[in-house]
Structures are given as structure tokens and as C-alpha cells.
Design a protein around this motif. Structure first.
Motif, short mmCIF file in Angstrom:
data_model
loop_
_atom_site.label_atom_id
_atom_site.label_comp_id
_atom_site.label_asym_id
_atom_site.label_seq_id
_atom_site.Cartn_x
_atom_site.Cartn_y
_atom_site.Cartn_z
N LEU A 15 0.82 -1.22 0.00
CA LEU A 15 0.00 0.00 0.00
C LEU A 15 0.85 1.26 0.00
CD1 LEU A 15 -2.53 -1.15 2.75
CD2 LEU A 15 -2.97 -1.04 0.28
N PRO A 18 4.68 4.39 -4.14
CA PRO A 18 4.14 5.31 -5.16
C PRO A 18 4.73 5.03 -6.54
CG PRO A 18 5.88 6.41 -3.93
CD PRO A 18 5.77 5.02 -3.36
N GLU A 26 0.49 7.80 -8.29
CA GLU A 26 -0.55 6.82 -7.98
C GLU A 26 0.11 5.61 -7.34
OE1 GLU A 26 -0.81 4.10 -12.00
OE2 GLU A 26 -2.24 5.76 -11.82
N SER A 27 -0.70 4.63 -6.97
CA SER A 27 -0.18 3.39 -6.41
C SER A 27 0.61 2.63 -7.47
CB SER A 27 -1.33 2.52 -5.92
OG SER A 27 -0.87 1.21 -5.63
N TRP A 30 -1.60 -1.27 -7.49
CA TRP A 30 -3.03 -1.54 -7.53
C TRP A 30 -3.36 -2.68 -8.50
CZ3 TRP A 30 -5.65 -0.92 -12.18
CH2 TRP A 30 -5.06 -0.09 -13.14
N ALA A 55 -6.82 -1.23 -1.10
CA ALA A 55 -5.81 -0.72 -2.03
C ALA A 55 -5.86 0.79 -2.11
CB ALA A 55 -6.04 -1.32 -3.42
N TRP A 56 -4.71 1.37 -2.42
CA TRP A 56 -4.64 2.77 -2.82
C TRP A 56 -4.97 2.77 -4.31
CZ3 TRP A 56 0.73 5.51 -3.48
CH2 TRP A 56 0.54 6.79 -4.01
N ASP A 57 -6.26 2.70 -4.60
CA ASP A 57 -6.74 2.51 -5.96
C ASP A 57 -7.83 3.53 -6.24
OD1 ASP A 57 -7.67 1.63 -8.40
OD2 ASP A 57 -7.93 -0.46 -7.80
N THR A 70 -3.07 6.45 1.02
CA THR A 70 -1.61 6.50 1.21
C THR A 70 -1.07 7.93 1.27
OG1 THR A 70 -1.40 4.35 0.14
CG2 THR A 70 0.58 5.72 0.23
N TRP A 86 9.50 5.95 0.51
CA TRP A 86 9.07 4.55 0.53
C TRP A 86 10.22 3.63 0.90
CZ3 TRP A 86 10.70 0.95 -3.39
CH2 TRP A 86 10.12 -0.31 -3.27
#
Length: 371
Positions: A15, A18, A26-27, A30, A55-57, A70, A86
Motif C-alpha cells: 500500500l 508510489p 498513484e499506487s 493496484w 488498495a490505494w486505488d 496513502t 518509501w
């Protein structure tokens, strides 16, 4: 952790990672989460369990996906939303309290099934006392289907998985089949005996994260690469197919004109008896090379130890257990969740996982030469 209690399943992934699409972030994972949910939703439903994604979706449908914010987590931690942050989170041995607090309501009363969960997420789920099953792509990619290894923090499940560990003799046999077929083919290029091969890697892969939170690179090993050129009559470099244009591995190789760049198929190269040595930071190709009888030299520690047999204990997650593709069947999950010692779930037809993951990694070439 005793017999775990849960009433639902949460399917998730990294999660925290980036990915930049131009100026937009964005993720990076995902798609991995959607893939895993697609593989497991029906098998779990057959066991009476409902599986939803976490999810970071941004495009996730509310009926199937719980949104993990996130960017808000990075704000709460006072970190920039980028790969450097990260990597620092993955390298830090501590678990951010903000992460634990954000996860808690999302995984309450749930079994969490993840795809290559990074250390902060594994640690947070352990602190929350949630049962976890984590899937990890195995480094050997030349079998008739992809291999995955599973790890868990539930001791009974861990023991059940280990009793069904993949017989690695099949891997050596398959490598022999590839060498045998390649014997009838023209070599990809003339190679003197004692040739060495250096493998590139994706610079921002999690396997590249160092203890200090930075990313490793072949640029830090130019002295070793120079020595390699002195010890071998020829040294080849094969870049990673997903490497970015400004690849630090390419920059390192450019400093050593004795090293020749090649895009020849990796497995075709491994099958050549003149190739004796494979070198990389910690590429999965090094594990594959061993099965072809080649010397493998890794310049940094592995991300995962697939030979380790440390079991789950005291709520801590055990080491990954390589398995057949049976993990994507209803029979597998019924056997695991019911701790059925007699269960022997059959694997899926060849290529099912490879095609579902839309990932070849050079196997298409093998399919042609071994047909």
C-alpha cells in the motif's frame, strides 16, 4: 497466535509504494491487488468467505475495494510521497504508529492475504494480531508455470504449507530439458570458455533497498567488475528489460568498455556450456543460474531466503514456502483453513498463473525451443 478468528478476507499488497505517471502520483501496486483478488475471490467464496480488496486505488469500485489513503499516511508521517520515502519506510525497523492506526479499522476481524507485503505492513499486521498469508513471486521463472512462495504468521498454517513444499528436483530437471534442447540450436553468439554474465536490475525495485534506505547500484561495484574482466576472457552485460532510460547499471557498465552488452535470451545464454559465471546485485537470475550449474555471485543480500525454514512463531511471520500453483484453487484454501492433513490439492494447468499475471520473463523463448 492460536487458531485465528476471522469472518472475512482482505486482499491487499504494498500500500505504500508510489508510482509517477508524469507529474501525477498513484499506487505502484493496484494492479497486483486486483490480480490477486481475481485469482482468489472464487476459491475463497467456495469456502464461504467474502474477499474484498484494500488498495490505494483511485479507480477501485466501492463494492469490491476499500480505499487506503496513502497520501494522507505520508502527510501524517511528515514524509514526501516519493520513492526515497518509501525506501526509508521499508528499511526502517520500526513500525509507524500512524500506519497501525490507519490499518486497524480496515482489517478488523479479517484474514489478510497480500502480495509481497513490505516489512512495515507485515509488522503492523502482526501488531494488530491479524492472521496473514503473504504471496511472493519465486525467482525461478522457467518452469511450465510461475512459482509462488507463501508465508504466514499462523503456526498451524505454516506447518501445513511446509508439508506441501514444492519438490525442487523438478526445477533441476526442467533446467536440464532446456540445456538439452539448446544443444541442437545455434549459440546466440560465439563465446569463449569461461565467459561471465552480469545482470542488470530495476533501480527502484524493493530488492535494491539498502539498510540505510538508499538504493544499491552496480556503480558501487566498479572495482569488482574490473576484476571480473581480468579473470574472464569475456564478460557480457544483459540489461533488465524494464530498466529506465537513465539506468545506473548501464552507467556502471559504460565505464568498462571490455564488457559487451547483449539482449540475447537469458535462458539461451544459461544453456551455453561456455558460460560459467553469473554476477548481479541480487537478481532472481542468480538463483536460476544455479539450477543450470553456473557459479552465481551476488553483491548484496537477498530480499528473501527461499531456502530458509524458519517457522511462524509467537505471531511472527515465517519464511516463504515455495508451492505449486494449487494455492489458487478452492481445495487448497479448504485444506489450509481446516488444517486438513490429508488434503493434497492439485495444481492448475500449466501456464495458468503466467498468463493471468501477463508475465513472460523470457519464457516464450523457452516454450519455442522446448516444444
Amino acid at each position: 497466535m492460536g487458531a485465528p478468528s476471522f469472518s472475512r478476507v482482505v486482499v491487499t499488497g504494498d500500500l505504500l509504494r508510489p508510482f509517477f505517471v508524469g507529474a501525477r502520483v498513484e499506487s505502484a501496486t493496484w494492479k497486483n491487488v486486483r490480480w490477486l483478488h481475481g485469482m482468489l475471490e472464487a476459491p475463497l467464496r467456495a469456502s464461504g468467505l467474502t474477499a474484498r480488496m484494500l488498495a490505494w486505488d483511485e479507480r477501485g469500485a466501492p463494492e469490491t475495494t476499500a480505499f487506503f489513503d496513502t497520501p494522507s499516511l505520508y502527510d501524517a508521517l511528515g514524509l514526501d510521497l516519493d520513492l526515497a520515502s518509501w525506501a526509508a519506510l521499508c528499511a526502517d525497523g520500526r513500525t509507524p504508529q500512524a500506519l497501525v492506526e490507519m490499518l486497524a479499522p480496515q482489517v478488523e476481524d479479517a484474514l489478510v492475504i497480500g502480495y509481497e507485503l513490505p516489512p512495515p505492513l507485515i509488522a503492523a499486521l502482526e501488531r494488530l494480531g491479524r492472521p496473514v498469508v503473504d504471496l511472493i513471486l519465486h525467482p525461478v521463472r522457467f518452469m511450465p508455470d510461475l512459482i509462488f512462495a507463501l508465508r504466514t504468521n499462523v503456526p498451524a498454517w505454516d506447518a501445513w504449507l511446509r508439508a506441501r513444499r514444492l519438490d525442487e528436483a523438478a526445477i533441476a530437471e526442467r533446467a536440464g530439458h532446456i540445456r538439452a534442447k539448446a544443444a541442437w540450436m545455434a549459440a546466440p553468439m560465439p563465446l569463449p570458455p569461461g565467459t561471465a554474465l552480469v545482470l542488470g536490475q530495476v533501480a527502484s525495485d524493493r530488492a535494491m533497498i539498502q539498510a540505510d534506505g538508499g538504493f544499491a547500484s552496480l556503480e558501487r561495484h566498479c572495482a569488482f567488475l574490473h576484476e571480473l574482466c581480468c579473470r574472464h576472457p569475456r564478460v557480457l552485460f544483459r540489461p533488465h528489460p524494464y530498466a529506465a532510460p537513465d539506468d545506473p547499471c548501464e552507467r556502471a557498465i559504460a565505464r568498462l568498455p571490455a564488457i559487451r552488452r547483449t539482449d540475447a535470451n537469458f535462458y539461451h545464454l544459461l544453456a551455453q556450456p561456455e558460460l560459467t559465471t553469473v554476477v548481479a546485485l541480487n537478481s532472481s537470475g542468480l538463483i536460476e543460474a544455479r539450477h543450470f550449474g553456473r557459479e552465481s555471485i551476488n553483491l548484496m543480500p537477498w530480499l528473501y531466503d527461499f531456502d530458509a525454514c524458519a517457522p511462524a512463531a509467537d505471531g511472527r511471520t515465517g519464511t516463504p514456502v515455495p508451492l505449486s500453483s494449487a494455492w489458487a484453487t478452492a481445495a487448497f484454501w479448504r485444506g489450509l483453513l481446516q488444517d486438513d492433513a490429508q488434503a493434497s490439492p492439485a495444481p492448475l494447468p500449466d501456464h495458468t498463473l503466467r498468463r493471468a499475471m501477463n508475465a513472460d520473463w523470457g519464457y516464450g523463448f523457452i516454450e519455442r525451443i522446448c516444444a
